[in-house]
Design a protein around this motif. Structure first.
Motif, mmCIF file in Angstrom:
data_model
loop_
_atom_site.group_PDB
_atom_site.id
_atom_site.type_symbol
_atom_site.label_atom_id
_atom_site.label_comp_id
_atom_site.label_asym_id
_atom_site.label_seq_id
_atom_site.Cartn_x
_atom_site.Cartn_y
_atom_site.Cartn_z
ATOM 1 N N GLY A 187 23.485 87.843 -36.319
ATOM 2 C CA GLY A 187 23.212 86.361 -36.768
ATOM 3 C C GLY A 187 24.132 85.877 -37.455
ATOM 4 N N VAL A 188 25.915 86.712 -38.195
ATOM 5 C CA VAL A 188 26.102 86.450 -39.215
ATOM 6 C C VAL A 188 27.043 85.593 -38.695
ATOM 7 C CG1 VAL A 188 27.695 87.743 -40.852
ATOM 8 C CG2 VAL A 188 25.633 88.432 -40.632
ATOM 9 N N ALA A 189 26.978 84.273 -38.983
ATOM 10 C CA ALA A 189 28.290 83.172 -39.042
ATOM 11 C C ALA A 189 30.180 84.035 -39.160
ATOM 12 C CB ALA A 189 27.903 81.725 -39.634
ATOM 13 N N LEU A 190 30.406 84.089 -37.900
ATOM 14 C CA LEU A 190 32.353 83.869 -38.177
ATOM 15 C C LEU A 190 32.666 82.716 -37.602
ATOM 16 C CD1 LEU A 190 31.684 87.270 -36.165
ATOM 17 C CD2 LEU A 190 31.494 87.169 -38.343
ATOM 18 N N MET A 191 33.821 82.783 -38.396
ATOM 19 C CA MET A 191 34.608 81.675 -37.917
ATOM 20 C C MET A 191 35.987 83.118 -37.249
ATOM 21 S SD MET A 191 35.456 79.632 -41.233
ATOM 22 C CE MET A 191 35.601 81.343 -42.207
ATOM 23 N N PHE A 217 22.186 80.436 -37.690
ATOM 24 C CA PHE A 217 21.217 80.134 -37.270
ATOM 25 C C PHE A 217 20.114 80.787 -37.639
ATOM 26 C CE2 PHE A 217 24.834 79.859 -33.830
ATOM 27 C CZ PHE A 217 24.944 78.936 -34.202
ATOM 28 N N SER A 218 19.639 81.690 -38.462
ATOM 29 C CA SER A 218 18.264 81.662 -39.336
ATOM 30 C C SER A 218 18.499 82.008 -40.714
ATOM 31 C CB SER A 218 18.481 83.121 -39.010
ATOM 32 O OG SER A 218 18.301 84.327 -39.167
ATOM 33 N N GLY A 219 17.108 82.027 -41.433
ATOM 34 C CA GLY A 219 17.354 82.028 -42.772
ATOM 35 C C GLY A 219 17.910 83.115 -43.418
ATOM 36 N N ALA A 220 17.808 84.987 -42.506
ATOM 37 C CA ALA A 220 17.956 86.005 -43.148
ATOM 38 C C ALA A 220 19.276 86.411 -43.923
ATOM 39 C CB ALA A 220 17.839 86.640 -42.289
ATOM 40 N N ALA A 221 18.938 87.007 -45.314
ATOM 41 C CA ALA A 221 20.442 87.692 -45.772
ATOM 42 C C ALA A 221 21.169 88.082 -45.179
ATOM 43 C CB ALA A 221 19.734 88.030 -46.471
ATOM 44 N N THR A 222 22.952 87.363 -45.890
ATOM 45 C CA THR A 222 23.486 88.076 -45.169
ATOM 46 C C THR A 222 24.070 89.599 -46.321
ATOM 47 O OG1 THR A 222 25.417 86.479 -46.036
ATOM 48 C CG2 THR A 222 24.212 86.238 -43.834
ATOM 49 N N ALA A 223 23.608 90.226 -47.459
ATOM 50 C CA ALA A 223 24.422 90.853 -47.671
ATOM 51 C C ALA A 223 24.642 91.769 -47.804
ATOM 52 C CB ALA A 223 23.020 91.044 -48.726
ATOM 53 N N PHE A 224 25.603 92.716 -47.719
ATOM 54 C CA PHE A 224 26.445 93.669 -48.051
ATOM 55 C C PHE A 224 25.333 94.822 -47.817
ATOM 56 C CE2 PHE A 224 29.114 97.578 -47.547
ATOM 57 C CZ PHE A 224 29.460 97.819 -45.917
ATOM 58 N N GLY A 225 24.993 95.978 -47.132
ATOM 59 C CA GLY A 225 25.167 97.428 -47.893
ATOM 60 C C GLY A 225 23.374 97.564 -47.795
ATOM 61 N N GLY A 226 22.370 96.687 -47.266
ATOM 62 C CA GLY A 226 20.774 96.569 -47.087
ATOM 63 C C GLY A 226 20.320 97.836 -46.541
ATOM 64 N N VAL A 261 14.738 84.829 -35.453
ATOM 65 C CA VAL A 261 15.624 85.191 -34.821
ATOM 66 C C VAL A 261 16.932 85.157 -33.637
ATOM 67 C CG1 VAL A 261 17.169 82.851 -34.560
ATOM 68 C CG2 VAL A 261 14.967 82.060 -35.411
ATOM 69 N N ASP A 262 17.296 85.922 -35.052
ATOM 70 C CA ASP A 262 17.805 87.763 -35.026
ATOM 71 C C ASP A 262 17.810 88.975 -33.673
ATOM 72 O OD1 ASP A 262 19.627 85.880 -36.918
ATOM 73 O OD2 ASP A 262 18.260 87.378 -38.638
ATOM 74 N N ALA A 263 16.628 88.435 -34.316
ATOM 75 C CA ALA A 263 15.714 90.287 -33.163
ATOM 76 C C ALA A 263 15.573 89.149 -31.669
ATOM 77 C CB ALA A 263 14.462 90.419 -33.783
ATOM 78 N N ALA A 264 15.830 88.013 -31.252
ATOM 79 C CA ALA A 264 15.675 87.461 -30.255
ATOM 80 C C ALA A 264 14.375 87.367 -29.749
ATOM 81 C CB ALA A 264 16.148 88.019 -29.401
ATOM 82 N N MET A 265 12.782 87.191 -30.627
ATOM 83 C CA MET A 265 11.778 87.177 -30.374
ATOM 84 C C MET A 265 11.690 86.118 -29.804
ATOM 85 S SD MET A 265 10.235 89.970 -31.283
ATOM 86 C CE MET A 265 11.851 91.414 -30.607
ATOM 87 N N PRO A 266 10.437 86.021 -27.896
ATOM 88 C CA PRO A 266 10.073 85.443 -26.963
ATOM 89 C C PRO A 266 9.613 83.616 -28.577
ATOM 90 C CG PRO A 266 9.267 87.430 -26.275
ATOM 91 C CD PRO A 266 9.964 87.494 -27.716
#
Length: 493
Positions: free
Chosen positions: A162-166, A37-46, A55-60
């Motif tokens: 926020g990373v997408a899971l199935m 639900f956001s444009g933040a990266a999903t790369a591993f190891g950051g 959005v991921d941090a649930a800011m108002p």
């Protein structure tokens, strides 16, 4: 108590046979560069909290926006599982409090998932087990709590938030730890073929919640316990075996199984209680007011279906029909997409015709896989490429080298690289096919071993000893077929 062989579906107790019943909830991280639900990266190891949007941090005031690629990946997966695609699905809020869940709820799907019922066929030594898929729904992952980074407090990393899971939910159709491991391996293979999840369990990109219960055969289902977040196929088997024995012990001692969530301690090879198992009403599901229902068209689903790759079952069937491979060999080759691709590249000539497929399969399954296993390497890191193996197969087929020389050549290519045909010429590895030269060696061996010659008259199998001596005398370069024929003629066998 002990567990019977892998073909058994029953666990032996002290007073009766028990049946173990297993269902799985597999969480597969969607292959996508951005979150659900956001444009933040999903790369591993950051670095911790470096891949976090507002959005991921649930800011108002921050509202979720669905990632279309994640939806497409879920639909592709559903099609790959022979499942029903629901043209209308709804996102819900699953409410619970945890420090690494900043919103205080998880956006998931409850009553109306994007994918409905499907099926996975799992090959076992005693036949095919068909495992029903109950549903596949999309949901966002939580963050990660870090308890060993600071002596006085726990820290929270929201990179995964926020990373997408199935979440792929199976029906309780599995009856042993071996079936459960085979099912998870098959599901992982399907996801990797589809490209919808990389299946990397070490990184947490694929993990399983395993529901285990036991019952006497024919009885209603027993009370289940859920083992959370098991992150390897081997651990899944160990966790099931321990948990089944634990439950049987409790029941045979007159106790009752409490429905609960448990963790698997790999170091101690046991499960331990984590918390009471929640029910759906504990999460107070309700439709997310910030997200409209997800509506798909039949044309959209059909278009995705037209571009699906060949999946393991279809590839296995093709390998059997086109190349004449045995079912077991074909099954092993297609278990990983990289292995299937390597074999197909090695067996197929530039003009599209096939080399000796059974010979090629034997080399891939035994020589290549054997060496990779000893070195602990994946096939993608093989020092011998499919083109190099194909060249070795051609040299065998045309009689330039023998099978023994081929194995020596394989080791040279593995260690040093190089083009096999050039190596054979440079190192004088060409097989001796000159009948006169071979006959001279045969005559020498026969003349030097009169006692063995007399034994061969009564024991024709002794010819194998003579073949070995001639091959040794030739440095392994004599054509074994020519050696055999000459020996049979001269020994009058």
């Amino acid at each position: 108590m002990n567990v019977k062989s892998s073909t058994s579906k029953f666990i032996k107790g002290t007073t009766a046979d028990w049946e173990v019943v297993i269902g799985m909830e597999v969480h597969a991280q969607v292959n996508s560069k951005a979150k659900l639900f956001s444009g933040a990266a999903t790369a591993f190891g950051g670095e911790p909290n470096s891949h976090v949007s507002l959005v991921d941090a649930a800011m108002p005031g921050m509202l979720p926006v669905i990632n279309a690629e994640c939806v497409a990946q879920a639909v592709r997966t559903g099609l790959g599982l022979n499942a029903k695609i629901n043209l209308r699905s709804v996102f819900d809020r699953k409410n619970y409090f945890y420090p690494d869940l900043p919103q205080g709820y998880q956006i998931s799907q409850y009553k109306s998932p994007v994918v409905g019922e499907g099926e996975v066929a799992v090959d076992m030594p005693y036949g095919t087990v068909r495992v029903g898929i109950e549903r596949l729904h999309l949901e966002q992952d939580a963050g990660k709590s870090l308890h060993d980074q600071h002596p006085a407090m726990s820290l929270v990393d929201l990179n995964r938030s926020g990373v997408a899971l199935m979440e792929i939910v199976s029906k309780p159709d599995l009856r042993s730890s071996e079936e459960a491991k085979a099912f998870l391996a098959k599901l992982r293979a399907i996801l990797r073929y589809l490209g919808t999840c990389d299946g990397d369990m070490e990184k947490g990109n694929l993990r399983a919640d395993v529901n285990v219960s036991v019952r006497r055969p024919g009885d209603p289902l027993g009370t289940r316990c859920e083992i959370k977040n098991v992150n390897s196929i081997r651990f899944v088997g160990q966790a099931i075996d321990y948990e089944a024995r634990r439950q049987i012990q409790v029941l045979e001692d007159g106790g009752a199984i409490e429905q609960e969530t448990r963790l698997f301690d790999a170091g101690r090879n046991q499960t331990r209680s984590m918390r009471n198992k929640e029910e759906a009403h504990d999460y107070r599901y309700f439709p997310d007011p910030d997200l409209l229902p997800l509506e798909l068209s039949e044309a959209y689903v059909a278009e995705l279906g037209r571009h699906l790759p060949e999946l393991p079952d279809a590839k296995k069937a093709r390998f059997m029909s086109t190349f004449g491979l045995a079912g077991y060999d074909a099954g092993v080759l297609v278990a990983e997409k990289e292995s299937a691709d390597f074999f197909e590249a090695a067996v197929t000539r530039a003009d599209g015709t096939a080399r000796d497929a059974k010979l090629a399969a034997n080399w891939v399954l035994n020589e290549l896989f054997g060496r990779l296993n000893r070195e602990g390497l994946p096939i993608a890191a093989s020092p011998v490429s499919s083109a190099q193996l194909a060249a070795i197969l051609d040299l065998i087929a045309e009689g330039t080298i023998s099978g023994k020389i081929a194995k020596e050549l394989f080791e040279i290519v593995w260690a040093e690289g190089g083009e096999p045909r050039a190596l054979v010429g440079a190192r004088g590895m060409t097989q001796v096919t000159d009948t006169a030269a071979i006959e001279k060696l045969v005559d020498e061996v026969i003349a030097n071993n009169p006692d063995k010659v007399s034994q061969a008259k009564t024991k024709p199998a002794m010819i194998g000893w003579f073949v070995g001596q001639v091959m040794k005398a030739s440095g392994g370069k004599a054509n074994p077929q020519a050696v055999n024929e000459l020996l049979k003629a001269k020994l009058d066998l």
